[in-house]
Design a protein around this motif. Structure first.
Motif, PDB file in Angstrom:
ATOM      1  N   ASP A  15       0.834  -1.205   0.000  1.00 10.96           N
ATOM      2  CA  ASP A  15       0.000   0.000   0.000  1.00 10.96           C
ATOM      3  C   ASP A  15       0.867   1.253   0.000  1.00 10.96           C
ATOM      4  N   HIS A  16       2.110   1.120  -0.471  1.00  9.22           N
ATOM      5  CA  HIS A  16       3.042   2.243  -0.494  1.00  9.22           C
ATOM      6  C   HIS A  16       4.096   1.982  -1.561  1.00  9.22           C
ATOM      7  N   LEU A  17       4.842   3.011  -1.892  1.00 10.34           N
ATOM      8  CA  LEU A  17       5.938   2.902  -2.855  1.00 10.34           C
ATOM      9  C   LEU A  17       7.242   2.646  -2.111  1.00 10.34           C
ATOM     10  N   ILE A  18       7.935   1.589  -2.500  1.00  8.90           N
ATOM     11  CA  ILE A  18       9.249   1.358  -1.905  1.00  8.90           C
ATOM     12  C   ILE A  18      10.257   2.314  -2.542  1.00  8.90           C
ATOM     13  N   GLU A  19      11.407   2.462  -1.938  1.00  8.26           N
ATOM     14  CA  GLU A  19      12.390   3.442  -2.400  1.00  8.26           C
ATOM     15  C   GLU A  19      12.824   3.180  -3.834  1.00  8.26           C
ATOM     16  N   GLN A  20      12.945   1.922  -4.208  1.00 13.32           N
ATOM     17  CA  GLN A  20      13.349   1.582  -5.580  1.00 13.32           C
ATOM     18  C   GLN A  20      12.361   2.150  -6.602  1.00 13.32           C
ATOM     19  N   HIS A  21      11.085   2.060  -6.308  1.00 12.66           N
ATOM     20  CA  HIS A  21      10.072   2.559  -7.233  1.00 12.66           C
ATOM     21  C   HIS A  21       9.965   4.091  -7.181  1.00 12.66           C
ATOM     22  N   ARG A  22      10.231   4.677  -6.039  1.00 11.19           N
ATOM     23  CA  ARG A  22      10.239   6.139  -5.956  1.00 11.19           C
ATOM     24  C   ARG A  22      11.352   6.713  -6.838  1.00 11.19           C
ATOM     25  N   GLN A  23      12.449   5.997  -6.959  1.00 14.11           N
ATOM     26  CA  GLN A  23      13.547   6.437  -7.815  1.00 14.11           C
ATOM     27  C   GLN A  23      13.283   6.111  -9.289  1.00 14.11           C
ATOM     28  N   PHE A  24      12.450   5.124  -9.517  1.00 16.67           N
ATOM     29  CA  PHE A  24      12.181   4.656 -10.887  1.00 16.67           C
ATOM     30  C   PHE A  24      11.323   5.647 -11.672  1.00 16.67           C
ATOM     31  N   TYR A  25      10.254   6.142 -11.088  1.00 16.05           N
ATOM     32  CA  TYR A  25       9.281   6.945 -11.833  1.00 16.05           C
ATOM     33  C   TYR A  25       9.844   8.243 -12.424  1.00 16.05           C
ATOM     34  N   PRO A  26      10.703   9.002 -11.727  1.00 16.58           N
ATOM     35  CA  PRO A  26      11.195  10.246 -12.318  1.00 16.58           C
ATOM     36  C   PRO A  26      12.041  10.064 -13.582  1.00 16.58           C
ATOM     37  N   GLN A  27      12.460   8.817 -13.879  1.00 23.77           N
ATOM     38  CA  GLN A  27      13.269   8.559 -15.069  1.00 23.77           C
ATOM     39  C   GLN A  27      12.429   8.447 -16.335  1.00 23.77           C
ATOM     40  N   HIS A  63       5.775  13.201 -21.188  1.00 21.48           N
ATOM     41  CA  HIS A  63       6.337  14.499 -20.817  1.00 21.48           C
ATOM     42  C   HIS A  63       7.817  14.285 -20.486  1.00 21.48           C
ATOM     43  N   ARG A  64       8.506  15.402 -20.280  1.00 19.53           N
ATOM     44  CA  ARG A  64       9.917  15.298 -19.942  1.00 19.53           C
ATOM     45  C   ARG A  64      10.087  14.506 -18.642  1.00 19.53           C
ATOM     46  N   PRO A  65      11.141  13.652 -18.564  1.00 17.17           N
ATOM     47  CA  PRO A  65      11.373  12.916 -17.311  1.00 17.17           C
ATOM     48  C   PRO A  65      11.390  13.859 -16.118  1.00 17.17           C
ATOM     49  N   GLY A  66      10.780  13.403 -15.050  1.00 20.64           N
ATOM     50  CA  GLY A  66      10.594  14.209 -13.855  1.00 20.64           C
ATOM     51  C   GLY A  66       9.152  14.610 -13.645  1.00 20.64           C
ATOM     52  N   PHE A  67       8.290  14.409 -14.674  1.00 17.28           N
ATOM     53  CA  PHE A  67       6.881  14.756 -14.494  1.00 17.28           C
ATOM     54  C   PHE A  67       6.188  13.794 -13.527  1.00 17.28           C
TER      55      PHE A  67
END
Length: 709
Positions: free
Chosen positions: A42-54, A76-80
């Motif tokens: 029910d949450h985002l682990i750190e690996q996935h939090r780093q994955f999405y901005p790419q 959109h540009r990475p970081g959206f």
């Protein structure tokens, strides 16, 4: 299967009723309960939090106010995409009135999201609720995480993307909206190697759950019929059944196809159904089930995406390569209708496997495909030998797996027919063959380790089994642990060395190969063989770690009987020992007490029995002392039934019983038959169940047996 039969009490399960129904149909419901509890976060682990901005794009699934579900792709540009904390993913995208999915992205709406990185094949799925109010005048929305989990990289084609315009700018071409497919839309679907699908379900507690996922295969893996209905094969996956479970509970789906070269999007919403029983499932390589989709609203958006993708030269999915296509499936279905007919096959090529074994690769010479065989089965063939007026029939084991897309028989030179094959036939020649048959097969998905034991040319069926185990293991990401123990007289007489080594390498440690030579002259110990002499219980106890195994034996009769007796002497259950016999020398078994049939087998008749060969309109008299088998009786009366082994192991002589019954003196045949069939090569007329060898109670008239010959 009716979902109404599934208990609605899913409050203690991580899965809803539709997912449970699909897991139950696949036989994995109990296992997936624990998997769900471990993996549905029910949450985002750190690996996935780093994955999405790419990521330069995201796939979304949403339900519009009318209840239609849509899948879409936004870029959109990475970081959206970024996660300010473990419970939220911020999606910095403006509203898009051209996108039919946008109507389902209002504050509080249930939403599904798929982050997928095509160059690395990484992906992460999550679903939750849209939170727009918290953004104030900011761009986009937060997605409150309900479920988040990683996905396997299967069936994803590697592609690299670049922007061709400012992602803030929308396409200047207006969407084309329709209620049916046009030729342009049909062409997009039929050449696609992937698409994304959104589904949803309103759970028992009233909570809406949306899912969006990736589907991939070979180009053209989605078939569109003349009515515009899509048929999609469902391949091995994570067994969550989010998509199909949703469809099972709520038959709606939304699909989006991306034209990676032009940035065009084809979005469709409509009805869907899961197909669990169809001959097309077995015919389509790699398919475990099917599902169908009928579009009801179609939106084509030219240049909708500011990205263009280029395919990598080596970017094809290895998992997709293990699957088939619809033309192949159609050929297999057509071939199945011809299963009982003799068909022409062309010898594509010939290869020497050892000093005495030669392989013949066969392809149909008619307009039908191959009947799908089971690993370990044999192929009946017939050839007309020089000087003969009638064809001779033989059965040779197929040494390939059903996934290999061809027939290969590997024949040892040891008789008139095999010598003809070796000395006379060449590439381009034709022989006739019928559908494969045989009971000596293996379950590649069983959890118990398998021990494949072969001697001489007995390697052919167990090689097919090993090929099947490795293929299915790679396809499903779990290879059944297997020991392959192979005995040959000399290294020169041992076949398939390179092929076996390649299979061992592909299996990555799940398969162990152990070679035994009775004559190790000119062979190097440790490299060419691991033991000398013969396979016996002492050798097996040294080679095999302590475990519970299934054994598969094939080779000369003496070899198999010795191994079988030794295993039974170690209290290995008869049901764990599977064997293929050559010719009439059937294995003498010691059945487990618990496996004894509840009713004893039929006894052979003890008086003369009238036998009628119905199709030939011939009558004969079977006599216990002199007539032999029913095959011999037929031959003595001028008939020429098809046969091969004369021992009940190949099934070639299978004949329909129109009246009466048969018995099998001695040991029952290895090939299973129904009550209205007989293996006439080893069958004789049966005595009546009441023990009275008379017809209708008339002591002067013996029981008549009528055969469809």
């Amino acid at each position: 299967m009716d979902i109404a039969t599934i208990s609605a009490d899913t409050t203690s399960s991580p899965w809803h009723a539709g997912e449970l129904a699909m897991q139950r149909a696949a036989g994995v419901e109990q296992r997936m309960d624990g998997v769900g509890r471990r993996n549905l976060r029910d949450h985002l682990i750190e690996q996935h939090r780093q994955f999405y901005p790419q990521l330069p794009f995201v796939v979304l699934g949403a339900v519009d106010p009318s209840g239609d579900v849509w899948a879409t792709v936004r870029a959109h540009r990475p970081g959206f995409l970024h996660a300010p904390d473990t419970k939220h993913l911020h999606v910095a995208l403006d509203r898009d009135p051209d996108d039919p999915a946008d109507a389902g992205m209002n504050d509080g709406a249930a939403l599904a999201l798929l982050g997928i990185e095509l160059p690395t094949r990484r992906r992460n799925r999550l679903n939750g609720a849209v939170q727009r109010a918290a953004q104030g005048d900011g761009v986009g929305f937060d997605l409150l995480v309900e479920h988040s989990y990683g996905n396997c990289p299967q069936y994803i084609f590697q592609r690299d993307a670049q922007f061709v315009r400012d992602p803030e700018l929308r396409s200047e071409i207006a969407p084309v909206v329709s209620d049916r497919l046009d030729e342009r839309a049909r062409a997009i679907v039929e050449r696609a190697d992937s698409f994304y699908v959104a589904t949803y379900v309103d759970r028992e507690d009233g909570h809406r759950q949306v899912d969006v996922s990736h589907r991939g295969g070979k180009a053209g893996f989605v078939r569109v019929d003349e009515h515009g209905v899509f048929t999609v094969p469902d391949f091995a996956g994570n067994l969550f059944f989010n998509t199909l479970g949703n469809i099972f509970a709520n038959p709606r789906a939304g699909l989006v196809f991306v034209d990676y070269a032009s940035g065009d999007l084809l979005q469709l919403t409509g009805s869907a159904e899961v197909v669990l029983d169809s001959p097309e499932i077995a015919a389509f390589q790699g398919a475990e089930r099917l599902w169908r989709f009928t579009p009801q609203r179609v939106v084509f958006r030219a240049g909708a995406l500011p990205l263009r993708w280029t395919s990598r030269a080596s970017g094809a999915s290895a998992n997709s390569a293990l699957t088939g296509d619809w033309s192949e499936a159609a050929e297999r279905i057509k071939a199945q209708a011809l299963a009982n007919a003799w068909r022409p096959f062309t010898i594509e090529r010939i290869a020497d496997e050892s000093r005495t074994i030669r392989s013949f690769y066969l392809q149909p010479a008619d307009d039908a495909g191959l009947v799908r065989h089971a690993a370990g089965q044999h192929l009946p063939i017939r050839v007309t030998l020089p000087g003969d007026t009638k064809p001779t029939l033989r059965t040779y084991t197929l040494s390939v797996a059903p996934s290999d897309g061809q027939y290969r028989i590997s024949v040892k030179r040891e008789g008139r027919v095999s010598s003809f094959l070796h000395d006379t036939l060449k590439a381009g020649d034709r022989i006739e063959a019928r559908a494969p048959a045989g009971e000596f097969t293996i379950d590649a998905h069983a959890t118990r380790p398998a021990v494949l034991l072969a001697a001489g040319v007995g390697v052919t069926p167990v090689l097919a089994m090993l090929r099947h185990i490795v293929y299915e293991g790679l396809r499903t990401r779990r290879i059944r642990p297997t020991w392959f123990i192979y005995a040959a007289h000399t290294k020169a007489e041992r076949a398939f060395d390179e092929e076996l080594q390649a299979l061992v390498r592909a299996a990555g440690g799940a398969v162990k190969l152990f070679n035994v030579l009775s004559d190790s002259t000119d062979a190097l110990a440790g490299r060419d063989y691991q033991a000398s002499g013969r396979i016996d219980m002492g050798m097996l106890s040294e080679v095999l770690p302590f475990n519970d195994y299934d054994f598969y034996l094939c080779g000369p009769g003496g070899f198999m009987q010795s191994i079988y007796d030794g295993l039974r002497g170690l209290n290995i259950a008869d049901s764990r020992i599977h064997a293929e016999a050559f010719g009439p020398a059937a294995l003498k078994r010691q059945p487990d007490a618990a496996a004894q049939p509840s009713t004893p087998p039929r006894a052979a008749a003890t008086v003369d029995v009238p036998v009628r060969f119905a199709r030939s309109s011939k009558d004969a008299q079977w006599t216990p002392q002199t007539s032999g088998t029913l095959l011999e009786l037929a031959e003595a009366n001028g008939l020429a039934p098809e046969f091969s082994c004369r021992g009940g192991s190949c099934g070639t002589c299978r004949t329909r019983i129109l009246k009466g019954a048969v018995a099998y003196p001695g040991q029952p045949p290895a090939t299973a038959v129904s009550e209205n069939e007989a293996l006439i090569c080893c069958a004789v007329p049966a005595a009546p169940d009441d023990g009275n060898d008379s017809n209708d109670g008339d002591a002067g008239a013996a029981v008549t047996l009528v055969l469809d010959l």
